[in-house]
Design a protein around this motif. Structure first.
Motif, PDB file in Angstrom:
ATOM      1  N   GLY A  31       0.793  -1.223   0.000  1.00  0.00           N
ATOM      2  CA  GLY A  31       0.000   0.000   0.000  1.00  0.00           C
ATOM      3  C   GLY A  31       0.824   1.270   0.000  1.00  0.00           C
ATOM      4  O   GLY A  31       0.293   2.354  -0.190  1.00  0.00           O
ATOM      5  N   THR A  32       2.143   1.144   0.206  1.00  0.00           N
ATOM      6  CA  THR A  32       2.996   2.336   0.207  1.00  0.00           C
ATOM      7  C   THR A  32       3.242   2.776  -1.227  1.00  0.00           C
ATOM      8  O   THR A  32       3.722   2.009  -2.042  1.00  0.00           O
ATOM      9  N   ARG A  33       2.891   4.014  -1.515  1.00  0.00           N
ATOM     10  CA  ARG A  33       3.131   4.581  -2.830  1.00  0.00           C
ATOM     11  C   ARG A  33       4.517   5.213  -2.918  1.00  0.00           C
ATOM     12  O   ARG A  33       5.190   5.122  -3.923  1.00  0.00           O
ATOM     13  N   ARG A  52       3.433   8.056   1.708  1.00  0.00           N
ATOM     14  CA  ARG A  52       2.153   8.238   1.025  1.00  0.00           C
ATOM     15  C   ARG A  52       1.625   6.841   0.739  1.00  0.00           C
ATOM     16  O   ARG A  52       2.327   6.018   0.154  1.00  0.00           O
ATOM     17  N   VAL A  53       0.407   6.573   1.197  1.00  0.00           N
ATOM     18  CA  VAL A  53      -0.208   5.263   1.017  1.00  0.00           C
ATOM     19  C   VAL A  53      -1.498   5.421   0.236  1.00  0.00           C
ATOM     20  O   VAL A  53      -2.061   6.513   0.167  1.00  0.00           O
ATOM     21  N   GLY A  54      -1.955   4.332  -0.365  1.00  0.00           N
ATOM     22  CA  GLY A  54      -3.233   4.403  -1.046  1.00  0.00           C
ATOM     23  C   GLY A  54      -3.462   3.283  -2.024  1.00  0.00           C
ATOM     24  O   GLY A  54      -2.587   2.450  -2.272  1.00  0.00           O
ATOM     25  N   MET A  55      -4.694   3.297  -2.544  1.00  0.00           N
ATOM     26  CA  MET A  55      -5.114   2.363  -3.585  1.00  0.00           C
ATOM     27  C   MET A  55      -5.810   3.170  -4.665  1.00  0.00           C
ATOM     28  O   MET A  55      -6.622   4.047  -4.358  1.00  0.00           O
ATOM     29  N   GLY A  56      -5.486   2.880  -5.895  1.00  0.00           N
ATOM     30  CA  GLY A  56      -6.111   3.602  -6.991  1.00  0.00           C
ATOM     31  C   GLY A  56      -5.835   5.089  -6.879  1.00  0.00           C
ATOM     32  O   GLY A  56      -4.718   5.513  -6.621  1.00  0.00           O
ATOM     33  N   MET A  58      -7.099   7.028  -4.555  1.00  0.00           N
ATOM     34  CA  MET A  58      -7.154   7.485  -3.161  1.00  0.00           C
ATOM     35  C   MET A  58      -5.785   7.338  -2.503  1.00  0.00           C
ATOM     36  O   MET A  58      -5.215   6.254  -2.480  1.00  0.00           O
ATOM     37  N   THR A  59      -5.281   8.470  -2.011  1.00  0.00           N
ATOM     38  CA  THR A  59      -4.015   8.438  -1.277  1.00  0.00           C
ATOM     39  C   THR A  59      -4.135   9.301  -0.032  1.00  0.00           C
ATOM     40  O   THR A  59      -4.973  10.199   0.042  1.00  0.00           O
TER      41      THR A  59
END
Length: 152
Positions: A31-33, A52-56, A58-59
């Protein structure tokens, strides 16, 4: 609480060297971007790691603060991701022969996560953490197999 265990075919010192480099967390933490910043004294108590974390699309930005650090044995972080609150992430490195038994515990501390705590949330976190430990084990084993370059 979600608890995961993984035997990593590398020594605790080799696994600790990966944990000691805050900029490498993006390689194995699901999940870490992006790792935005790591304090130079990471992973000493009080050091911070901003990610910065997220999916798609959404961060959100997350800050991890080291609460307990016992080199080559134990690292405990408080992960803060507003508006979701904070969680305790405890990593224990147990010598297992020449290898490391890695135990990862996750527990919500504050925010909505404490109210949603239970079987469905714990299951999802355990799946995510299992993926993380698989990545960490692969990186540690790959680096363990590298032979030093000699000047001969």
């Amino acid at each position: 609480m979600a608890r995961n265990r993984r035997l990593i075919l590398s020594s605790p010192s080799e696994v600790w060297s990966l944990l000691s480099d805050g900029y490498r967390y993006g390689e194995w933490v699901t999940g870490t971007r992006q790792v935005l910043a790591a304090d130079p004294h990471w992973p000493a108590v009080g050091a911070r790691l901003r990610v910065r974390v997220g999916m798609g699309a959404m961060t959100l930005d997350d800050t991890c603060v080291v609460r307990i650090s016992e080199p080559q044995r134990r690292l405990e972080l408080e992960a803060k991701a507003e508006p979701f609150g904070a969680a305790r992430i405890a990593m224990n490195l147990i010598p297992w022969g020449d290898h490391t038994l890695f135990v990862l515990d996750w527990h919500p501390l504050r925010g909505p996560g404490t109210r949603m705590h239970g079987l469905p949330v714990n299951y999802l976190v355990a799946v995510r953490n299992g993926m993380m430990l698989t990545k960490l084990a692969r990186i540690a084993m790959r680096e363990h197999r590298r032979e030093p370059v000699t000047g001969d």
